[in-house]
Design a protein around this motif. Sequence first.
Motif, PDB file in Angstrom:
ATOM      1  N   GLU A  46       0.792  -1.228   0.000  1.00 39.58           N
ATOM      2  CA  GLU A  46       0.000   0.000   0.000  1.00 39.58           C
ATOM      3  C   GLU A  46       0.828   1.283   0.000  1.00 39.58           C
ATOM      4  OE1 GLU A  46      -3.290   0.121   2.659  1.00 39.58           O
ATOM      5  OE2 GLU A  46      -3.616  -2.046   2.582  1.00 39.58           O
ATOM      6  N   ALA A  47       2.094   1.192   0.386  1.00 41.77           N
ATOM      7  CA  ALA A  47       2.961   2.379   0.395  1.00 41.77           C
ATOM      8  C   ALA A  47       4.334   1.998  -0.127  1.00 41.77           C
ATOM      9  CB  ALA A  47       3.050   2.959   1.799  1.00 41.77           C
ATOM     10  N   PRO A  48       4.392   1.501  -1.358  1.00 43.09           N
ATOM     11  CA  PRO A  48       5.676   1.012  -1.870  1.00 43.09           C
ATOM     12  C   PRO A  48       6.703   2.127  -2.013  1.00 43.09           C
ATOM     13  CG  PRO A  48       4.046   1.157  -3.631  1.00 43.09           C
ATOM     14  CD  PRO A  48       3.308   1.403  -2.344  1.00 43.09           C
ATOM     15  N   LEU A  49       7.961   1.740  -1.933  1.00 51.30           N
ATOM     16  CA  LEU A  49       9.041   2.701  -2.128  1.00 51.30           C
ATOM     17  C   LEU A  49       9.047   3.209  -3.564  1.00 51.30           C
ATOM     18  CD1 LEU A  49      11.896   0.803  -0.274  1.00 51.30           C
ATOM     19  CD2 LEU A  49      10.778   2.899   0.499  1.00 51.30           C
ATOM     20  N   PRO A  50       9.507   4.436  -3.785  1.00 53.08           N
ATOM     21  CA  PRO A  50       9.628   4.940  -5.152  1.00 53.08           C
ATOM     22  C   PRO A  50      10.561   4.052  -5.982  1.00 53.08           C
ATOM     23  CG  PRO A  50       9.922   6.716  -3.555  1.00 53.08           C
ATOM     24  CD  PRO A  50       9.922   5.439  -2.785  1.00 53.08           C
ATOM     25  N   ARG A  51      10.369   4.054  -7.273  1.00 50.98           N
ATOM     26  CA  ARG A  51      11.259   3.291  -8.162  1.00 50.98           C
ATOM     27  C   ARG A  51      12.703   3.768  -7.984  1.00 50.98           C
ATOM     28  NH1 ARG A  51       8.202   2.548 -14.018  1.00 50.98           N
ATOM     29  NH2 ARG A  51       6.395   1.374 -13.217  1.00 50.98           N
ATOM     30  N   ARG A  52      13.604   2.855  -8.126  1.00 53.28           N
ATOM     31  CA  ARG A  52      15.044   3.082  -8.005  1.00 53.28           C
ATOM     32  C   ARG A  52      15.504   3.244  -6.561  1.00 53.28           C
ATOM     33  NH1 ARG A  52      13.357   6.124 -12.139  1.00 53.28           N
ATOM     34  NH2 ARG A  52      13.427   8.023 -10.881  1.00 53.28           N
ATOM     35  N   VAL A  53      14.560   3.215  -5.612  1.00 48.20           N
ATOM     36  CA  VAL A  53      14.946   3.257  -4.199  1.00 48.20           C
ATOM     37  C   VAL A  53      15.023   1.826  -3.684  1.00 48.20           C
ATOM     38  CG1 VAL A  53      14.284   3.958  -1.876  1.00 48.20           C
ATOM     39  CG2 VAL A  53      13.957   5.524  -3.796  1.00 48.20           C
ATOM     40  N   LYS A  54      16.187   1.440  -3.238  1.00 49.13           N
ATOM     41  CA  LYS A  54      16.405   0.079  -2.773  1.00 49.13           C
ATOM     42  C   LYS A  54      16.749   0.101  -1.288  1.00 49.13           C
ATOM     43  CE  LYS A  54      15.914  -1.524  -6.944  1.00 49.13           C
ATOM     44  NZ  LYS A  54      14.683  -2.249  -7.320  1.00 49.13           N
ATOM     45  N   VAL A  55      15.987  -0.618  -0.511  1.00 48.74           N
ATOM     46  CA  VAL A  55      16.260  -0.790   0.911  1.00 48.74           C
ATOM     47  C   VAL A  55      16.168  -2.274   1.213  1.00 48.74           C
ATOM     48  CG1 VAL A  55      15.585  -0.231   3.275  1.00 48.74           C
ATOM     49  CG2 VAL A  55      15.292   1.481   1.474  1.00 48.74           C
ATOM     50  N   LYS A  56      17.250  -2.851   1.654  1.00 50.24           N
ATOM     51  CA  LYS A  56      17.246  -4.262   2.024  1.00 50.24           C
ATOM     52  C   LYS A  56      16.570  -4.424   3.377  1.00 50.24           C
ATOM     53  CE  LYS A  56      20.333  -8.224   2.669  1.00 50.24           C
ATOM     54  NZ  LYS A  56      21.758  -8.682   2.669  1.00 50.24           N
ATOM     55  N   ILE A  57      15.593  -5.323   3.452  1.00 49.55           N
ATOM     56  CA  ILE A  57      14.843  -5.514   4.692  1.00 49.55           C
ATOM     57  C   ILE A  57      15.129  -6.908   5.250  1.00 49.55           C
ATOM     58  CG2 ILE A  57      12.562  -5.586   5.759  1.00 49.55           C
ATOM     59  CD1 ILE A  57      11.603  -3.681   3.588  1.00 49.55           C
ATOM     60  N   ARG A  58      15.493  -6.942   6.512  1.00 45.94           N
ATOM     61  CA  ARG A  58      15.741  -8.198   7.207  1.00 45.94           C
ATOM     62  C   ARG A  58      14.704  -8.384   8.302  1.00 45.94           C
ATOM     63  NH1 ARG A  58      21.357  -8.978   9.665  1.00 45.94           N
ATOM     64  NH2 ARG A  58      20.450 -11.058   9.914  1.00 45.94           N
ATOM     65  N   HIS A  59      14.156  -9.591   8.392  1.00 44.87           N
ATOM     66  CA  HIS A  59      13.177  -9.915   9.419  1.00 44.87           C
ATOM     67  C   HIS A  59      13.899 -10.577  10.589  1.00 44.87           C
ATOM     68  CE1 HIS A  59       9.891  -8.907   6.738  1.00 44.87           C
ATOM     69  NE2 HIS A  59      10.408  -9.695   5.823  1.00 44.87           N
ATOM     70  N   THR A  60      14.313  -9.779  11.540  1.00 48.29           N
ATOM     71  CA  THR A  60      15.007 -10.298  12.710  1.00 48.29           C
ATOM     72  C   THR A  60      14.955  -9.263  13.819  1.00 48.29           C
ATOM     73  OG1 THR A  60      17.070 -11.331  13.491  1.00 48.29           O
ATOM     74  CG2 THR A  60      17.289  -9.424  12.049  1.00 48.29           C
ATOM     75  N   ASP A  61      15.372  -9.630  14.997  1.00 44.75           N
ATOM     76  CA  ASP A  61      15.426  -8.702  16.115  1.00 44.75           C
ATOM     77  C   ASP A  61      16.544  -7.685  15.903  1.00 44.75           C
ATOM     78  OD1 ASP A  61      14.824  -8.085  19.109  1.00 44.75           O
ATOM     79  OD2 ASP A  61      17.000  -8.388  19.038  1.00 44.75           O
ATOM     80  N   ALA A  62      16.301  -6.453  16.318  1.00 43.49           N
ATOM     81  CA  ALA A  62      17.271  -5.382  16.098  1.00 43.49           C
ATOM     82  C   ALA A  62      18.615  -5.700  16.744  1.00 43.49           C
ATOM     83  CB  ALA A  62      16.723  -4.069  16.653  1.00 43.49           C
ATOM     84  N   ARG A  63      18.588  -6.190  17.947  1.00 42.16           N
ATOM     85  CA  ARG A  63      19.849  -6.475  18.629  1.00 42.16           C
ATOM     86  C   ARG A  63      20.593  -7.621  17.949  1.00 42.16           C
ATOM     87  NH1 ARG A  63      21.267  -6.244  24.994  1.00 42.16           N
ATOM     88  NH2 ARG A  63      23.293  -7.258  24.897  1.00 42.16           N
ATOM     89  N   GLU A  64      19.872  -8.652  17.554  1.00 44.40           N
ATOM     90  CA  GLU A  64      20.515  -9.761  16.861  1.00 44.40           C
ATOM     91  C   GLU A  64      21.156  -9.288  15.565  1.00 44.40           C
ATOM     92  OE1 GLU A  64      17.592 -12.781  16.354  1.00 44.40           O
ATOM     93  OE2 GLU A  64      17.432 -13.223  18.503  1.00 44.40           O
ATOM     94  N   ALA A  65      20.494  -8.367  14.859  1.00 43.96           N
ATOM     95  CA  ALA A  65      21.045  -7.841  13.611  1.00 43.96           C
ATOM     96  C   ALA A  65      22.342  -7.090  13.852  1.00 43.96           C
ATOM     97  CB  ALA A  65      20.021  -6.941  12.927  1.00 43.96           C
ATOM     98  N   VAL A  66      22.374  -6.286  14.900  1.00 45.68           N
ATOM     99  CA  VAL A  66      23.582  -5.524  15.198  1.00 45.68           C
ATOM    100  C   VAL A  66      24.715  -6.449  15.625  1.00 45.68           C
ATOM    101  CG1 VAL A  66      24.572  -3.839  16.804  1.00 45.68           C
ATOM    102  CG2 VAL A  66      22.374  -3.391  15.728  1.00 45.68           C
ATOM    103  N   GLU A  67      24.406  -7.413  16.454  1.00 47.44           N
ATOM    104  CA  GLU A  67      25.448  -8.327  16.931  1.00 47.44           C
ATOM    105  C   GLU A  67      26.036  -9.166  15.798  1.00 47.44           C
ATOM    106  OE1 GLU A  67      23.833  -8.900  21.525  1.00 47.44           O
ATOM    107  OE2 GLU A  67      23.351 -10.405  19.994  1.00 47.44           O
ATOM    108  N   ALA A  68      25.244  -9.396  14.745  1.00 49.80           N
ATOM    109  CA  ALA A  68      25.722 -10.193  13.613  1.00 49.80           C
ATOM    110  C   ALA A  68      26.424  -9.359  12.547  1.00 49.80           C
ATOM    111  CB  ALA A  68      24.543 -10.939  12.977  1.00 49.80           C
ATOM    112  N   ALA A  69      26.335  -8.030  12.633  1.00 50.23           N
ATOM    113  CA  ALA A  69      26.904  -7.157  11.605  1.00 50.23           C
ATOM    114  C   ALA A  69      28.422  -7.071  11.746  1.00 50.23           C
ATOM    115  CB  ALA A  69      26.289  -5.767  11.704  1.00 50.23           C
ATOM    116  N   PRO A  70      29.134  -6.881  10.624  1.00 50.77           N
ATOM    117  CA  PRO A  70      30.599  -6.750  10.686  1.00 50.77           C
ATOM    118  C   PRO A  70      31.030  -5.411  11.264  1.00 50.77           C
ATOM    119  CG  PRO A  70      29.813  -6.456   8.433  1.00 50.77           C
ATOM    120  CD  PRO A  70      28.618  -6.875   9.247  1.00 50.77           C
TER     121      PRO A  70
END
Length: 269
Positions: free
Chosen positions: A100-124
């Motif tokens: 219902e509110a898609p991003l504009p064309r050419r806008v790319k955002v990678k979305i991960r389905h996980t907990d915020a803290r887990e994402a940070v702890e796994a990031a380089p």
Amino acid sequence: MLNSLRFDADPNRPSLLHLIADEVIQATVDLDDPAYLDAEYMQRIAYLIDAVDAPGKPLRVLHLGAGALALARYVAATRPNSYQQAVETNEELVALVRAEAPLPRRVKVKIRHTDAREAVEAAPDDCYDLIITDVYAGARVPAHVTTVEFLREAARVLRPGGHYAVNLCDGGQMRFLKPALAAMGEVWEHRAVMAEPAILRGKRFGNVVAVGANVALPVAELRRRCAEATFPCRVVAGSELSDYVAGAAPAKDGTALQSPPPPASLRSF
């Protein structure tokens, strides 16, 4: 868990969509103007986005809490070709935004389905220029994204000279806000907050945007932008902020509290 989730179009501006979660406005996006930010706290985060580097320069940004991707749209509009990743646990919310509110064309955002803290702890290490934390469970900020341990992981993931911004909320005796700010002081040499004076004094419940970095913050620019805003607010930094937080024990794993629930009468915050 959100029991009710939908977009409502603004009756006076059809391109403006309000994301409603449990009958509270969680975010607003304008499909015709991706740089439009309706929420005051998002505008304040945008002041930091504008000031952290040369205008228009692409950034690597990690959004903890996707919402309606309002801030991701802003980054894409003002800093084209930025790399952006958003972390969101609610797959229903992401599906609703895409439908219902898609991003504009050419806008790319990678979305991960996980907990915020887990994402940070796994990031380089040294991966992002900016981390924006806007995480809510229902209408409350979870304790585990405010602690010294979490913030140290966030600092590890930031590049040298990187910035951290978080949307917090509190009222009354500030038993949530002050420990969260004290934890930031354990991790970053420089801190600042942007908020209305009545909120900082505990007279009213509301949002406080806090920023941290190990390089000097653009405090003068933030003060200028906050003073010129439609609804002006204060910027508190340096010794004034240290005095404000004095006596609060830094939030840590095992002892940190989640933010208090907003008043039942509040439709947005």
